[in-house]
Design an enzyme around this catalytic site. Structure first.
Site, PDB file in Angstrom:
ATOM      1  N   HIS C 149      27.347  -3.093 -19.333  1.00 11.61           N
ATOM      2  CA  HIS C 149      26.638  -3.380 -18.090  1.00 11.61           C
ATOM      3  C   HIS C 149      25.301  -2.657 -18.067  1.00 11.61           C
ATOM      4  O   HIS C 149      25.015  -1.828 -18.919  1.00 11.61           O
ATOM      5  CB  HIS C 149      27.481  -2.949 -16.876  1.00 11.61           C
ATOM      6  N   HIS C 196      32.037  -3.139 -13.056  1.00 13.83           N
ATOM      7  CA  HIS C 196      30.704  -3.636 -12.714  1.00 13.83           C
ATOM      8  C   HIS C 196      30.103  -4.334 -13.920  1.00 13.83           C
ATOM      9  O   HIS C 196      30.191  -3.851 -15.043  1.00 13.83           O
ATOM     10  CB  HIS C 196      29.756  -2.556 -12.204  1.00 13.83           C
ATOM     11  N   HIS C 210      20.366   2.846 -16.613  1.00 13.89           N
ATOM     12  CA  HIS C 210      21.047   2.959 -17.908  1.00 13.89           C
ATOM     13  C   HIS C 210      21.633   1.626 -18.344  1.00 13.89           C
ATOM     14  O   HIS C 210      21.865   0.730 -17.531  1.00 13.89           O
ATOM     15  CB  HIS C 210      22.127   4.044 -17.885  1.00 13.89           C
ATOM     16  N   HIS C 242      33.556   9.236 -13.502  1.00 11.30           N
ATOM     17  CA  HIS C 242      32.866   8.858 -12.278  1.00 11.30           C
ATOM     18  C   HIS C 242      33.898   8.711 -11.166  1.00 11.30           C
ATOM     19  O   HIS C 242      34.988   8.161 -11.394  1.00 11.30           O
ATOM     20  CB  HIS C 242      32.172   7.502 -12.430  1.00 11.30           C
ATOM     21  N   TYR C 251      26.564  10.287 -20.594  1.00 13.47           N
ATOM     22  CA  TYR C 251      25.178   9.788 -20.488  1.00 13.47           C
ATOM     23  C   TYR C 251      24.327  10.462 -21.562  1.00 13.47           C
ATOM     24  O   TYR C 251      24.438  11.685 -21.763  1.00 13.47           O
ATOM     25  CB  TYR C 251      24.560  10.148 -19.133  1.00 13.47           C
ATOM     26  N   GLU C 261      24.942   4.851 -21.630  1.00 10.30           N
ATOM     27  CA  GLU C 261      26.225   5.350 -21.143  1.00 10.30           C
ATOM     28  C   GLU C 261      27.322   4.869 -22.086  1.00 10.30           C
ATOM     29  O   GLU C 261      27.296   3.728 -22.556  1.00 10.30           O
ATOM     30  CB  GLU C 261      26.506   4.800 -19.735  1.00 10.30           C
TER      31      GLU C 261
END
Lengths: 303, 303, 303, 303
Positions: C149, C196, C210, C242, C251, C261
């Site tokens: 993503h 996501h 990112h 997260h 990261y 990421e």
């Protein structure tokens, strides 16, 4: 003073090239030396010159298991203790095998050849010992960290145990006994804080059940099993836990039929720990904690 | 003969109830005894009566660290060696603390109180030692397996090292030195095959940097970090690897400000291993292998 | 019908060779094509010709993000919907980039270039689709499975969300809002069951926060972090979770400063799930669940 | 529009209390409702009222499998499509089962009862949807995250596949075919990005092969296997990987003999992916990637 660790094992293989492919490319060891009839290998996290010797032979099995001692003088001490225990000993001169110093040899009443040594050429770990990375750039195959232990078969497990405890000051971490408590069927012995540096189970004398290599995680055990399948390596035990020692593990065979184990986790025993005791009626769970059924080849496939 | 392990640590806490909640419910230890001003705890995989003593005080820090010896006679031997090294010693009678036998005490030149003991009441591991399950039914919190080690600060790290090596026969697994090689800034010492049973880093004398608890896997480190966040436990280091020892780890603080570590993996050093050496210019990578930046509280938050 | 997935991203890099080393050797992608000023890469578990395009430029950032649609006719449908939403669109002819068919292009009000495509050359996954092994022989570096993503910054997060929901039928999995509920500060949007496929956070328009690559396990996240350190890759977040999406992550930055990421785990949202809502006072925990402190570069380092 | 997911399964059990202990205490689900002859359960990461219904019966097996649709109007659409496909349908009034709205029912030519529903009471996930923790405080047993899929047996796998593809717009992720390519022996079908939402293998009509629960990691699979052993749960497959879907897994049985699976990892298929094809000669490797030997009960133990 005394034994530092189970530092090397020599095994007999019937096809040296096939064995080399197996231990180097699949298990992930490194070839360090070769001479006619013998290949020497080590794992990436070992300081000494080698920990595994493949010896060409017309049959499979264990040639010898070797224990490194802390001080050169320990060899004389152990020689005397062995003789007092009733074992014959002899010394093999330095340089007889590549990288090895003088070696003290004996044969246990179980028929297994055992060696003691203090001097071995030092070649260091693959990551170096100055500001090292945590694993080497050229890690490959199962990425075995270290040779870990051997499990041997013999008729008199209690007697083999007595030798390691009385002569070499090993401690028994775990054992399996008959329901009446009269016979020891399996004995796990440690001199380091490994769950076992050497172990014996009831079976034919002078035979090898397996040699084991240390992995770092359950994910590495999965990866090892994936590699076993990818390269069609005969596999006896898919990823599992042992009840004995709690270790995480797979069993598979080298091209000559010698059983290998990947081993990770497991207990961290101390010399004052109680001996963890398993009763024979719980043997399937003790050995194959998840499957809880005896695998017939487990007792039969010994070399 | 000699020291078996770093078997217990006593720490000072300013609120006994808050500390108990922290070590029992979050770290996952078990309360085993209590008396006015003291609570005794142990982890599920330890045989002895306790491995952690919380002592009520008006300040945080380490009260003492205790080493278990293999034979009762080792206490006399160590007493003589300590005195020969120039340290004063005294004995504390059995029963002075709950579950403890006679204890030999001394204070290092670094100002840390050190104890030796052979006798401690045995209460066994939570899974029992007969046909055991691999983990207890009532595992909880981070599920700490064992108390693992302490890291202490002092001005003369080389001198602290000399004591453990010369008097107690420890081996140095790793160290950090100044670029000119003249001063030792960190020293990791083991008597078992742990990456460290005790360690010292340059800092104020008589202070505790952290006490560590052993976990079994990187997944358990994740779970520990989740628990640190869930219960708002002050956290200094999120899941990471140390360059030193390769261990997987988190750092956090108990309610009195004593730093805790969860620790898993790491090397399995032997007495003939080379000392892994880090140079001070690599300190951030040596300590925080992933982040590679010094965390200011790392040096400052000592108790 | 409609969007199948976020299928590719084009990023600007200032040194094509350095970027290639980063994404191929460290992240673990495969170079699949090259032309002056552009290198095309893909991950081992992707069927299409490429998922990442490195475009030489004098500045870093995102060139475009591309969504694959299920049917060719979806392009016309989306064209109309975009125009009805008030966006201009144009089509780029097949073959303009290597391996790509006709492409529908637009620019969001946030300033991000967005593309839609149905046709891309099919080169298949590295393990093949007949009796495949679970991972490829030549897996390397972090072994990224797939491009996962992008997270973009813009001033009006609610408006960007509205486009994806109303025009493309995305669903919002999670969001962060101001305490008064009046403004959306972060919006996580999915069309697949990923946590996501694209996300927006409050920040300057037209910027990339990112791009993320999917890993399979927390152990692979550890290995990724080890590789970040081994090759001195600038690292912003060491292995962590997260709060938003529960994902496990690191990261780090490519040589041009584009944030990468590694991402694994996380929720598996459905279209009828409630929107998980975070309040801005919990932002540090929402983003850095373990550390619970804002990292200053998180908001500042956008390209 | 259309099917959102495989949202629930009803199974027949012969002892409701024993089944409840199994699914609640061992698998780790939560009891949410009970009425004479039925217990309703859900996993911690599911929004709807329930995902598993235990129905008391004199024999084991699957009562029904239920698919949630996105819009209420989808029920009418699916009703027409089913009828056009030649299946009879009927509707069951809201409230017939606890928490359920109106349900569209049919029976596949394979003899399996299938349901479609849009309305089910919403009770939310155990961690809540506002600033949630990543896992619930009262996670227990294997900690199953979600009900994942069912695998059913039938004589005509191609026909069952045709229904899901043509009527419900599912996509086939993987299949096993005879060496001549003429017959489909196994078919894996997805509407989400799961490796399979439902699957069929060649066998007796109207039977259940297994119902599966999603876990998050290979470490959770180990823990599940530990729990299977600890509570003497009949186990067919110890921790392993499937070749088909790459998933990590264990197989075991509930007290009535219904096979359960823990499942984690696996592919993340898209609608434009090629169908991964296995040939029947590779069946042992396809199913039991590590063991590579057929387990006799695999084909025989169906309910």
């Amino acid at each position: 003073m005394g034994v530092l660790r189970n530092g090397k094992v020599g095994i007999r293989v019937m096809d040296l090239d096939a064995a080399l492919t197996h231990y180097r490319d699949y298990v992930g060891l490194y070839e360090v030396a070769r001479e006619p009839g013998r290949v020497y290998l080590k794992a990436w996290d070992e300081y000494d010159h080698h920990s595994l010797i493949l010896k060409e032979s017309d049959r499979a099995g264990m040639d010898h298991v070797g224990f490194k001692v802390r001080f050169a003088s320990d060899l004389d001490d152990i020689e005397k203790r062995c003789q007092a225990f009733g074992l014959e000993t002899h010394k093999v001169a330095a340089g007889t095998r590549i990288g090895e110093g003088e070696t003290l040899c004996s044969v246990l009443s179980s028929g297994h050849r055992i060696e003691f040594y203090h001097d071995m050429e030092r070649t260091g770990i693959k990551v170096g010992s100055k500001n090292p990375q945590p694993w080497p750039d050229d890690i490959h195959g199962m990425g075995a960290n270290r040779y870990d232990h051997v499990l041997l078969t013999c008729d008199d497990v209690a007697e083999a145990t007595r030798f390691f405890v009385e002569v070499l000051d090993f401690h028994q971490s775990e054992r399996m006994i008959t329901p009446d408590g009269k016979e020891t069927l399996a004995s796990f012995l440690h001199i380091t804080n490994k769950a076992h540096d050497i172990a014996f189970i009831k079976g034919p004398d002078a035979k090898l059940h397996h040699l084991a290599f240390a992995l770092s995680s359950w994910d590495e055990v999965l990866r090892a099993a994936d590699i076993q399948s990818r390269y069609d390596i005969p596999t006896e035990l898919t990823p599992s836990r042992h009840g004995l020692t709690r270790g995480l593990t797979t069993y598979f065979f080298d091209p000559s039929g010698n059983r290998n184990e990947t081993y990770c986790g497991g207990t961290f025993p101390y010399f004052d720990d109680e001996v963890v005791t398993w009763t024979a009626d719980q043997a399937p769970k003790a050995i194959f904690y998840h499957g809880r059924e005896m695998i017939s080849s487990f007792a039969e496939a010994v070399t």
